[in-house]
Design an enzyme around this catalytic site. Structure first.
Site, PDB file in Angstrom:
ATOM      1  N   LYS A   1       0.790  -1.236   0.000  1.00 47.86           N
ATOM      2  CA  LYS A   1       0.000   0.000   0.000  1.00 47.86           C
ATOM      3  C   LYS A   1       0.823   1.287   0.000  1.00 47.86           C
ATOM      4  O   LYS A   1       0.344   2.356   0.409  1.00 47.86           O
ATOM      5  CB  LYS A   1      -1.013   0.030   1.171  1.00 47.86           C
TER       6      LYS A   1
ATOM      7  N   HIS B   1       6.714  -7.453  -2.506  1.00 46.83           N
ATOM      8  CA  HIS B   1       6.603  -6.771  -1.198  1.00 46.83           C
ATOM      9  C   HIS B   1       7.615  -7.366  -0.220  1.00 46.83           C
ATOM     10  O   HIS B   1       7.573  -7.068   0.977  1.00 46.83           O
ATOM     11  CB  HIS B   1       5.204  -6.950  -0.609  1.00 46.83           C
TER      12      HIS B   1
ATOM     13  N   SER C   1      -4.209   3.083   4.483  1.00 48.61           N
ATOM     14  CA  SER C   1      -4.463   2.429   3.205  1.00 48.61           C
ATOM     15  C   SER C   1      -4.510   0.902   3.368  1.00 48.61           C
ATOM     16  O   SER C   1      -5.363   0.218   2.786  1.00 48.61           O
ATOM     17  CB  SER C   1      -3.371   2.836   2.206  1.00 48.61           C
TER      18      SER C   1
END
Ligand code: A3P
Length: 294
Positions: free
Chosen positions: A47, A107, A137
């Site tokens: 995010k 990620h 987020s």
């Protein structure tokens, strides 16, 4: 696609980093992934503006010819390396289908990325976002993504974030881990806030880092194509091609707000104080600085 198999994931530690249980049986293979030396790794904490950076890099690699970036959804053009969800092609399968140079999303914290990226000196772009907007987020994402763990209430999610009990673990370790390596490998460390402040300047930095010379017209085209409003309307970037049973955009759209400072409408005064005290403790001694408003 048999959507009945879709379940909220459980987090299981992999070498100390909490990952969705789905991913675990694929992680050894991910570690063995052979990157091409022309591949570009886009690494982020979830995010932090991953999709935005993926679209920018794809546009830059195509020399600003954005029509070429409208042929298929972003998760096909820029596969998610460690993704291994039920009933969906894995990141490794998608990567095998497209030619290099390709923008690859991950990620993973620095210590878990496949060593081939480092051995081959692949270019890596890390995009970081201030922790307060990042956690907001992330909360809304876990509400709408049926493959993510249940976030609970905002207060509960904030506690999980601060204890690293979220997918990919502690934000602080992630951003610092990559920051500390930026001098050792070809890593361009970018900030979401800088991109919001002056997208043209930041896209130019990306292009220069990737060794692509873009004319003023191409640059303007990429700026327009990757603006929040354009990406929110574009089915190739807004994840509307994913069934609502998986990404429930009725609960919260993937392209949600796209601003700096949205945390102000979520944090109470007490939460903000507690967050900052914890932040100072965890970030002490680091030269990494973020802006939480513009
Ligand atoms: P918000 O939830 O704060 O709106 P990721 O791609 O890493 O999952 O990050 C998603 C976040 O980046 C969301 O933040 C999304 O709205 C924002 N985002 C995506 N594209 C953007 C763009 N072109 N400009 C600004 N923000 C963008």
């Amino acid at each position: 696609m048999d959507l009945s198999v879709i379940r909220k994931s459980q987090l299981i530690p992999f070498r100390g980093v909490p990952l969705p249980n789905y991913f675990l049986k694929n992680m050894e293979k991910v570690g063995e992934f052979e990157a091409d030396k022309t591949d570009v790794l886009i690494a982020t904490y979830p995010k932090a503006g991953t999709t935005w950076m993926q679209e920018i890099v794809d546009c830059v690699l195509h020399g600003g010819d954005v029509r070429q970036c409208e042929q298929s959804p972003i998760h096909y053009r820029s596969p998610f390396l460690e993704a291994f969800f039920p009933e969906m092609p894995s990141g490794l399968e998608l990567l095998a289908e497209i030619p290099s140079p390709k923008p690859i999303k991950t990620h993973l914290p620095f210590q878990l990325i496949p060593t081939s990226f480092l051995q081959k000196q692949c270019k890596i772009i890390y995009c970081a976002r201030n922790a307060k907007d990042n956690v907001v987020s992330f909360f809304h994402f876990d509400r709408m993504n049926m493959l993510q763990p249940d976030p609970g209430t905002w207060e509960e999610f904030l506690q999980k974030f601060l204890t690293g009990n979220v997918t990919y673990g502690l934000w602080h370790d992630h951003v610092k881990g990559w920051w500390e390596q930026r001098g050792n490998f070809p890593i361009l460390y970018m900030f979401y806030e800088d991109m919001k402040e002056d997208p043209r300047r930041e896209i130019k930095r990306v292009a220069e880092f990737l060794g692509k010379e873009l004319g003023s017209k191409e640059l303007d085209t990429i700026v327009a194509h990757t603006s929040f409003n354009a990406m929110k309307l574009n089915p190739m970037t807004n994840y509307s091609t994913i069934p609502l049973d998986v990404l429930d955009q009725r609960t919260s759209p993937f392209m949600r707000k796209g601003i700096v400072g949205n945390w102000k409408t979520h944090f109470t005064v007490a939460q903000n104080q507690m967050f900052e005290e914890d932040y100072c403790r965890r970030m002490v001694g680091s030269t990494l600085h973020f802006r939480t408003e513009l």
